[in-house]
Design an enzyme around this catalytic site. Sequence first.
Site, PDB file in Angstrom:
ATOM      1  CG  ASP A 105      -6.769  -4.279  -2.550  1.00 53.63           C
ATOM      2  OD1 ASP A 105      -7.428  -3.321  -2.119  1.00 53.63           O
ATOM      3  OD2 ASP A 105      -5.529  -4.277  -2.645  1.00 53.63           O
TER       4      ASP A 105
ATOM      5  CG  HIS B  72      -5.396  -2.753   0.857  1.00 46.90           C
ATOM      6  ND1 HIS B  72      -4.807  -2.509  -0.354  1.00 46.90           N
ATOM      7  CD2 HIS B  72      -4.852  -1.854   1.726  1.00 46.90           C
ATOM      8  CE1 HIS B  72      -3.956  -1.510  -0.248  1.00 46.90           C
ATOM      9  NE2 HIS B  72      -3.956  -1.093   1.021  1.00 46.90           N
TER      10      HIS B  72
ATOM     11  CB  SER C 126      -0.961  -0.050   1.193  1.00 46.09           C
ATOM     12  OG  SER C 126      -1.978   0.912   1.060  1.00 46.09           O
TER      13      SER C 126
END
Length: 405
Positions: free
Chosen positions: A137, A169, A50
């Site tokens: 995700d 995610h 991320s």
Amino acid sequence: MRLRKVFLALAAATGLAAASLSISTAAVPPPQTGTLGGYDITGTYVSGLSSGGFLANQLHVAYSGVFQGAGIFSAGAYDCAQNNLNTALYACMDTFQPRRTPAELEQLTRTRAAAGSVDPPQNLSGDPVWLFHGTSDQTVDRAVNDDLATYYRDFGARVAYNNTSAAGHAWVSPIGPNSCGSTSSPYVNNCGAADPVKEMLTHLFGQVSPAASALSGKLVQFDQSRYAPGGNAAAISMGGEGFAYVPKACETGPCKLMVTLHGCYQYYGLVGNALMDKGYLNEYADTNNMIVLYPQATTMIGNPRGCWDWWGYQSVQYALKTGPQMAAVVNMVKAMSGDTPPPTTTTTPVPQCITASNYAHTTAGRAYVTLGQTYALGSNQALGLWNTFTTSTIRQTSPNYWVKC
């Protein structure tokens, strides 16, 4: 969950799943206070999730002469955010707004390389790059991750892209505490027999030996301010402590170095050693002559989730070689190879002017709104109407004190 929800509220907890019984867990050892001494480093790689994935890409691009490959869970192409929080939220994670195309970002990279602010992108040609995006995700849109694959391929990198996993995610590990489709703290998921960490390392290194069932190495806890420009890690939204897992074999022999960058809500001050303990990197480090460096971000005004700077909350130079967080990480890398880090100093950097919408200034903590009007934080200077169309340019002259440029 879409990015705006991730930035504005904590993700709701979902069910947990036990690690596969066929996988032996090897708890990370307790940290030992120390420094980043010199080791015989044969190659340097970077990985992240991320915001850590965005920073991993920034490091690989800006310092392509230092990093020889990258493994990235759920992130977009280089400087997609363009120093704008709204763009980060609604174009580079969600896709409600238009974003720069990979071709445009590639040209931006070439332009910056010509100016010397990033390394030549020709260095990326032939580099192994491993990308991951789970079908569950909903924090980073699949199209954004696809742009990252296109960006790298256009520069000639050898890209492997896993986009079929049912993961949410998160970093995905055979010993992750969360269920595969989860998007919740500590953002380390278990997808059964799948071992994306082995898949990533195999693509980066060519082959890997099986993971260790017990760890031989030590976890070094070090002072990140020693490596931060200005000698103050907190001033650039980095934690006081960073960590490095050093296998016993690496204390006397050659080893690779893997820099691993956590995601938002995943920094040490919030989730402890969750990524270091459950990310399944140390187990492969022990059997594959690899040191793992775990730098740590933390919170500050404009960064309440402890993300790495990939949209400009801390510095307008965030994506350049002069970006403070990137320079700090590279200083750590150099120290691991035996280079002496620059002396710490309390010199205050020259304040950078930031141009953004008044809405973006308030969401980043640079300004506040009263009765529909925007005012600079600290100085209370009037900036105009509070909306996404009115822009203003301000700079920070001291903590929590912003003035017009």
